[in-house]
Design a protein around this motif. Sequence first.
Motif, PDB file in Angstrom:
ATOM      1  N   ALA A 179      21.302 -10.884 -11.657  1.00  0.00           N
ATOM      2  CA  ALA A 179      22.616 -10.377 -11.957  1.00  0.00           C
ATOM      3  C   ALA A 179      23.341 -11.216 -13.007  1.00  0.00           C
ATOM      4  O   ALA A 179      24.105 -10.705 -13.812  1.00  0.00           O
ATOM      5  CB  ALA A 179      23.453 -10.387 -10.672  1.00  0.00           C
ATOM      6  N   ARG A 180      23.072 -12.526 -13.021  1.00  0.00           N
ATOM      7  CA  ARG A 180      23.829 -13.359 -13.972  1.00  0.00           C
ATOM      8  C   ARG A 180      23.413 -13.082 -15.412  1.00  0.00           C
ATOM      9  O   ARG A 180      24.182 -13.312 -16.342  1.00  0.00           O
ATOM     10  CB  ARG A 180      23.683 -14.838 -13.598  1.00  0.00           C
ATOM     11  N   GLY A 181      22.200 -12.542 -15.590  1.00  0.00           N
ATOM     12  CA  GLY A 181      21.770 -12.158 -16.933  1.00  0.00           C
ATOM     13  C   GLY A 181      22.582 -10.998 -17.492  1.00  0.00           C
ATOM     14  O   GLY A 181      22.607 -10.768 -18.708  1.00  0.00           O
ATOM     15  N   ASP A 214      17.408 -24.692 -18.482  1.00  0.00           N
ATOM     16  CA  ASP A 214      15.962 -24.831 -18.332  1.00  0.00           C
ATOM     17  C   ASP A 214      15.670 -25.877 -17.255  1.00  0.00           C
ATOM     18  O   ASP A 214      16.330 -26.925 -17.218  1.00  0.00           O
ATOM     19  CB  ASP A 214      15.353 -25.292 -19.676  1.00  0.00           C
ATOM     20  N   LEU A 215      14.716 -25.567 -16.378  1.00  0.00           N
ATOM     21  CA  LEU A 215      14.189 -26.574 -15.453  1.00  0.00           C
ATOM     22  C   LEU A 215      12.764 -26.850 -15.921  1.00  0.00           C
ATOM     23  O   LEU A 215      11.802 -26.234 -15.452  1.00  0.00           O
ATOM     24  CB  LEU A 215      14.199 -26.046 -14.003  1.00  0.00           C
ATOM     25  N   PRO A 216      12.596 -27.758 -16.905  1.00  0.00           N
ATOM     26  CA  PRO A 216      11.299 -27.894 -17.581  1.00  0.00           C
ATOM     27  C   PRO A 216      10.157 -28.287 -16.671  1.00  0.00           C
ATOM     28  O   PRO A 216       9.007 -27.913 -16.923  1.00  0.00           O
ATOM     29  CB  PRO A 216      11.557 -28.960 -18.656  1.00  0.00           C
ATOM     30  N   VAL A 233      17.491 -12.019 -21.651  1.00  0.00           N
ATOM     31  CA  VAL A 233      18.527 -13.010 -21.332  1.00  0.00           C
ATOM     32  C   VAL A 233      18.664 -13.182 -19.815  1.00  0.00           C
ATOM     33  O   VAL A 233      18.726 -12.207 -19.071  1.00  0.00           O
ATOM     34  CB  VAL A 233      19.896 -12.592 -21.924  1.00  0.00           C
ATOM     35  N   ASP A 234      18.712 -14.444 -19.372  1.00  0.00           N
ATOM     36  CA  ASP A 234      19.054 -14.759 -17.978  1.00  0.00           C
ATOM     37  C   ASP A 234      19.802 -16.089 -17.982  1.00  0.00           C
ATOM     38  O   ASP A 234      19.873 -16.767 -19.015  1.00  0.00           O
ATOM     39  CB  ASP A 234      17.784 -14.825 -17.116  1.00  0.00           C
ATOM     40  N   ASP A 235      20.346 -16.458 -16.815  1.00  0.00           N
ATOM     41  CA  ASP A 235      21.114 -17.709 -16.789  1.00  0.00           C
ATOM     42  C   ASP A 235      20.205 -18.930 -16.816  1.00  0.00           C
ATOM     43  O   ASP A 235      20.541 -19.939 -17.431  1.00  0.00           O
ATOM     44  CB  ASP A 235      22.057 -17.755 -15.568  1.00  0.00           C
ATOM     45  N   LEU A 236      19.041 -18.818 -16.148  1.00  0.00           N
ATOM     46  CA  LEU A 236      18.214 -20.014 -15.923  1.00  0.00           C
ATOM     47  C   LEU A 236      16.745 -19.636 -15.878  1.00  0.00           C
ATOM     48  O   LEU A 236      16.393 -18.567 -15.379  1.00  0.00           O
ATOM     49  CB  LEU A 236      18.665 -20.609 -14.583  1.00  0.00           C
ATOM     50  N   ILE A 237      15.895 -20.516 -16.410  1.00  0.00           N
ATOM     51  CA  ILE A 237      14.448 -20.315 -16.258  1.00  0.00           C
ATOM     52  C   ILE A 237      13.872 -21.469 -15.441  1.00  0.00           C
ATOM     53  O   ILE A 237      14.106 -22.637 -15.760  1.00  0.00           O
ATOM     54  CB  ILE A 237      13.724 -20.107 -17.614  1.00  0.00           C
ATOM     55  N   ALA A 238      13.137 -21.089 -14.383  1.00  0.00           N
ATOM     56  CA  ALA A 238      12.520 -22.091 -13.504  1.00  0.00           C
ATOM     57  C   ALA A 238      11.007 -21.980 -13.650  1.00  0.00           C
ATOM     58  O   ALA A 238      10.440 -22.539 -14.592  1.00  0.00           O
ATOM     59  CB  ALA A 238      13.012 -21.873 -12.081  1.00  0.00           C
ATOM     60  N   THR A 239      10.355 -21.204 -12.775  1.00  0.00           N
ATOM     61  CA  THR A 239       8.894 -21.032 -12.901  1.00  0.00           C
ATOM     62  C   THR A 239       8.536 -20.023 -13.992  1.00  0.00           C
ATOM     63  O   THR A 239       7.388 -19.935 -14.414  1.00  0.00           O
ATOM     64  CB  THR A 239       8.272 -20.519 -11.586  1.00  0.00           C
ATOM     65  N   GLY A 240       9.502 -19.204 -14.384  1.00  0.00           N
ATOM     66  CA  GLY A 240       9.258 -18.210 -15.426  1.00  0.00           C
ATOM     67  C   GLY A 240       8.738 -16.880 -14.901  1.00  0.00           C
ATOM     68  O   GLY A 240       8.531 -15.945 -15.678  1.00  0.00           O
ATOM     69  N   GLY A 241       8.535 -16.775 -13.587  1.00  0.00           N
ATOM     70  CA  GLY A 241       8.006 -15.530 -13.017  1.00  0.00           C
ATOM     71  C   GLY A 241       8.900 -14.324 -13.305  1.00  0.00           C
ATOM     72  O   GLY A 241       8.411 -13.248 -13.667  1.00  0.00           O
ATOM     73  N   THR A 242      10.209 -14.518 -13.168  1.00  0.00           N
ATOM     74  CA  THR A 242      11.156 -13.423 -13.387  1.00  0.00           C
ATOM     75  C   THR A 242      11.138 -12.979 -14.848  1.00  0.00           C
ATOM     76  O   THR A 242      11.030 -11.787 -15.156  1.00  0.00           O
ATOM     77  CB  THR A 242      12.581 -13.881 -12.999  1.00  0.00           C
ATOM     78  N   ALA A 243      11.235 -13.946 -15.748  1.00  0.00           N
ATOM     79  CA  ALA A 243      11.274 -13.616 -17.176  1.00  0.00           C
ATOM     80  C   ALA A 243       9.944 -13.007 -17.635  1.00  0.00           C
ATOM     81  O   ALA A 243       9.929 -12.080 -18.453  1.00  0.00           O
ATOM     82  CB  ALA A 243      11.595 -14.866 -17.992  1.00  0.00           C
ATOM     83  N   ILE A 251      16.526 -27.437  -2.770  1.00  0.00           N
ATOM     84  CA  ILE A 251      16.863 -26.767  -4.030  1.00  0.00           C
ATOM     85  C   ILE A 251      18.210 -27.282  -4.527  1.00  0.00           C
ATOM     86  O   ILE A 251      19.173 -27.367  -3.769  1.00  0.00           O
ATOM     87  CB  ILE A 251      16.950 -25.223  -3.847  1.00  0.00           C
ATOM     88  N   MET A 252      18.228 -27.653  -5.805  1.00  0.00           N
ATOM     89  CA  MET A 252      19.502 -28.009  -6.456  1.00  0.00           C
ATOM     90  C   MET A 252      19.951 -26.751  -7.190  1.00  0.00           C
ATOM     91  O   MET A 252      19.379 -26.408  -8.235  1.00  0.00           O
ATOM     92  CB  MET A 252      19.279 -29.140  -7.460  1.00  0.00           C
ATOM     93  N   PHE A 253      20.924 -26.045  -6.667  1.00  0.00           N
ATOM     94  CA  PHE A 253      21.347 -24.775  -7.274  1.00  0.00           C
ATOM     95  C   PHE A 253      22.269 -25.068  -8.454  1.00  0.00           C
ATOM     96  O   PHE A 253      23.306 -25.714  -8.304  1.00  0.00           O
ATOM     97  CB  PHE A 253      22.051 -23.895  -6.243  1.00  0.00           C
ATOM     98  N   ARG A 254      21.885 -24.611  -9.621  1.00  0.00           N
ATOM     99  CA  ARG A 254      22.694 -24.818 -10.837  1.00  0.00           C
ATOM    100  C   ARG A 254      23.608 -23.612 -10.992  1.00  0.00           C
ATOM    101  O   ARG A 254      23.168 -22.534 -11.423  1.00  0.00           O
ATOM    102  CB  ARG A 254      21.775 -24.984 -12.051  1.00  0.00           C
ATOM    103  N   ASP A 255      24.860 -23.814 -10.629  1.00  0.00           N
ATOM    104  CA  ASP A 255      25.839 -22.735 -10.532  1.00  0.00           C
ATOM    105  C   ASP A 255      26.605 -22.606 -11.855  1.00  0.00           C
ATOM    106  O   ASP A 255      27.468 -23.422 -12.165  1.00  0.00           O
ATOM    107  CB  ASP A 255      26.790 -23.057  -9.370  1.00  0.00           C
TER     108      ASP A 255
HETATM  109  P1  AMP Z   1      11.982 -18.186 -11.995  1.00  0.00           P
HETATM  110  O1  AMP Z   1      11.466 -16.780 -11.865  1.00  0.00           O
HETATM  111  O2  AMP Z   1      11.286 -19.154 -11.097  1.00  0.00           O
HETATM  112  O3  AMP Z   1      12.020 -18.656 -13.435  1.00  0.00           O
HETATM  113  O4  AMP Z   1      13.485 -18.176 -11.454  1.00  0.00           O
HETATM  114  C1  AMP Z   1      14.532 -17.769 -12.255  1.00  0.00           C
HETATM  115  C2  AMP Z   1      15.543 -16.946 -11.502  1.00  0.00           C
HETATM  116  O5  AMP Z   1      15.896 -17.556 -10.261  1.00  0.00           O
HETATM  117  C3  AMP Z   1      16.818 -16.838 -12.318  1.00  0.00           C
HETATM  118  O6  AMP Z   1      17.304 -15.499 -12.233  1.00  0.00           O
HETATM  119  C4  AMP Z   1      17.756 -17.843 -11.700  1.00  0.00           C
HETATM  120  O7  AMP Z   1      19.050 -17.338 -11.648  1.00  0.00           O
HETATM  121  C5  AMP Z   1      17.197 -18.119 -10.312  1.00  0.00           C
HETATM  122  N1  AMP Z   1      17.041 -19.567 -10.012  1.00  0.00           N
HETATM  123  C6  AMP Z   1      15.869 -20.215  -9.797  1.00  0.00           C
HETATM  124  N2  AMP Z   1      16.052 -21.530  -9.535  1.00  0.00           N
HETATM  125  C7  AMP Z   1      17.390 -21.733  -9.606  1.00  0.00           C
HETATM  126  C8  AMP Z   1      18.221 -22.906  -9.460  1.00  0.00           C
HETATM  127  N3  AMP Z   1      17.729 -24.129  -9.184  1.00  0.00           N
HETATM  128  N4  AMP Z   1      19.570 -22.749  -9.619  1.00  0.00           N
HETATM  129  C9  AMP Z   1      20.084 -21.523  -9.911  1.00  0.00           C
HETATM  130  N5  AMP Z   1      19.361 -20.401 -10.056  1.00  0.00           N
HETATM  131  C10 AMP Z   1      18.019 -20.479  -9.900  1.00  0.00           C
END
Ligand code: AMP
Length: 182
Positions: free
Chosen positions: A64-66, A156-158, A124-134, A25-29
């Motif tokens: 929490a970052r949201g 965005d992690l497209p 609002v959140d800091d990052l969208i990856a798979t979109g499950g959370t949003a 995992i590349m954590f985007r801080d």
């Molecule tokens: P997802 O539900 O897969 O879209 O994941 C989004 C949530 O996981 C957000 O609340 C992000 O803060 C966190 N997250 C997922 N992947 C990363 C990443 N590579 N770097 C930082 N935060 C992440």
Amino acid sequence: MLTPALEAELKAAIRTIPDYPKPGIMFRDITTLLGNPRAFRRAIDELVHPWAGGKIDKIAGIEARGFIIGGAVAHQLSAGFVPIRKKGKLPHTTVRVAYSLEYGIDEMEMHEDAVAKGERVIVVDDLIATGGTAEGAVTLLRQMGAEVAAACFMVDLPELGGAEKLRKLGVPVRTLVSFEGH
Ligand code: AMP
């Protein structure tokens, strides 16, 4: 659209930590962006741009970052703020939804009276990856009769398809910078 110069500036303000919290995992801080006064201000200004002057009732920030980004966005749009939290943290009666994580599922909650029927809400959140959370947040808000006007993320992690998934649910998505990979 952001100018390429601003996009590069915001991207440079985000720190990448390889192999956190686990290998691969590349954590985007984004804490480095939050700590940079100019980058923080410009990122919030850009996020709210499409809705400046429009009617948005509430911002729903995802723990929490949201909360940090959503609070600033709510102030800028003169909207209220609604926390969406992990289960068991909110004191009043809640509504709950299960959402998918990379491995397994978890649950998130919102106060049952946090949004009124027909209110226009931005997630609002800091990052969208798979979109499950949003997607979980959108489901909760719609369940309560809110209209999800948009979802906003700094990153965005497209390749993980989350933004596309939200768009297919009929939610306009705004992101500021993209990174390749996970
Ligand atoms: P997802 O539900 O897969 O879209 O994941 C989004 C949530 O996981 C957000 O609340 C992000 O803060 C966190 N997250 C997922 N992947 C990363 C990443 N590579 N770097 C930082 N935060 C992440």
